[in-house]
Design a protein around this motif. Structure first.
Motif, short mmCIF file in Angstrom:
data_model
loop_
_atom_site.label_atom_id
_atom_site.label_comp_id
_atom_site.label_asym_id
_atom_site.label_seq_id
_atom_site.Cartn_x
_atom_site.Cartn_y
_atom_site.Cartn_z
N ILE A 77 31.64 42.32 40.65
CA ILE A 77 30.75 41.77 39.57
C ILE A 77 31.30 41.92 38.36
N VAL A 78 32.15 42.62 37.81
CA VAL A 78 32.76 42.56 36.74
C VAL A 78 33.98 42.72 36.65
N ALA A 79 34.75 42.19 35.75
CA ALA A 79 36.24 42.02 35.79
C ALA A 79 36.91 42.64 34.34
N HIS A 80 37.94 42.93 34.04
CA HIS A 80 38.29 43.17 32.95
C HIS A 80 39.63 42.48 32.62
N SER A 81 40.08 42.32 31.18
CA SER A 81 41.14 41.56 30.74
C SER A 81 41.96 42.83 29.68
N HIS A 82 43.19 42.43 29.41
CA HIS A 82 43.70 43.53 28.37
C HIS A 82 44.20 42.64 27.22
N LEU A 83 43.04 42.54 26.18
CA LEU A 83 43.34 41.90 24.82
C LEU A 83 44.15 42.44 24.05
N ASP A 84 44.54 43.71 24.03
CA ASP A 84 45.46 44.35 23.29
C ASP A 84 45.90 45.62 23.73
N HIS A 85 46.28 46.46 23.21
CA HIS A 85 47.24 47.82 23.86
C HIS A 85 45.86 48.88 23.77
N ARG A 86 44.77 48.62 23.54
CA ARG A 86 43.75 49.52 23.53
C ARG A 86 42.97 49.52 24.75
N SER A 87 41.45 49.85 24.76
CA SER A 87 40.72 49.81 26.10
C SER A 87 40.67 48.43 26.57
N PRO A 88 40.33 48.33 27.89
CA PRO A 88 40.23 46.96 28.54
C PRO A 88 39.03 46.54 28.15
N THR A 135 43.52 34.94 34.72
CA THR A 135 42.35 35.32 34.16
C THR A 135 42.29 36.59 33.51
N HIS A 136 43.23 37.52 33.93
CA HIS A 136 43.39 38.77 33.84
C HIS A 136 44.18 39.07 32.48
N MET A 137 44.82 37.99 32.06
CA MET A 137 46.01 38.24 30.83
C MET A 137 45.13 37.41 29.83
N ALA A 138 45.88 37.99 28.61
CA ALA A 138 45.75 37.27 27.36
C ALA A 138 47.03 36.86 26.54
N ILE A 139 46.91 35.87 26.13
CA ILE A 139 48.00 35.22 25.40
C ILE A 139 47.85 35.35 23.79
N HIS A 140 49.01 35.99 23.29
CA HIS A 140 48.99 36.20 21.97
C HIS A 140 49.76 35.31 21.05
N GLY A 141 49.47 34.91 19.95
CA GLY A 141 49.93 33.86 19.01
C GLY A 141 48.92 33.82 17.95
N TRP A 142 49.30 32.78 17.25
CA TRP A 142 48.68 32.46 15.97
C TRP A 142 47.62 31.28 16.06
N CYS A 143 46.43 31.74 15.50
CA CYS A 143 45.41 30.40 15.51
C CYS A 143 45.77 29.41 14.51
N ALA A 144 45.15 28.26 14.39
CA ALA A 144 45.34 27.10 13.74
C ALA A 144 45.14 27.75 12.17
N ARG A 145 44.16 28.41 11.69
CA ARG A 145 44.21 28.88 10.34
C ARG A 145 45.21 29.82 9.95
#
Length: 151
Positions: A77-88, A135-145
């Protein structure tokens, strides 16, 4: 959505049925957690706890939030992602239609359609035999701004 006999199903009916099929109940705590994620779209357990505490009901212990999220994730019903090294960060599983893009500068989180990652996933699968869940991952980079501010 309609149920047996054409009667309209309440939004919690599907959730209640999913829980019952696994021998679990739709407790008020679980209902409030799902409602918080519906409102938030994404939230760490701490943010979910804050949202639940603001819904007019009694505050829930953080351990109750974690147990509820674990049970709801086990049911799909829910899923999680790791956007950083802290809590999901948790979200409703039906919302897993995107890849998270996290800016290293401003820390803003953007979304890209999951289809944009299919070629990457295919390349990984072909090269290694590993089937990634994008869908479980996050890609880190730089936004346009932030990228523009860096140059």
């Amino acid at each position: 959505m309609t149920g047996p006999g054409g009667a309209a199903e309440e939004p919690g009916d599907t959730l209640r049925d999913a829980l019952r099929s696994r021998g679990m109940r739709l407790t008020p705590q679980r209902r409030r957690i799902v409602q918080a994620l519906t409102t938030l779209e994404h939230g760490t357990p701490d943010v979910v706890a804050t949202t639940v505490a603001a819904d007019g009901g009694p505050a829930l212990a953080l351990s109750t939030i974690y147990r509820g999220l674990d049970a709801l994730e086990e049911l799909g019903i829910v899923a999680h992602s790791h956007l950083d090294h802290r809590s999901p960060t948790y979200h409703l599983a039906e919302h897993a239609t995107h890849v998270h893009l996290v800016c290293l500068g401003c820390r803003e989180v953007f979304e890209a359609p999951v289809g944009m990652a299919h070629e990457f996933a295919g390349n990984v699968r072909e090269a290694t035999g590993f089937d990634p869940d994008v869908t479980h991952m996050a890609i880190h980079g730089w936004c346009a701004r932030c990228r523009e501010a860096r140059s």
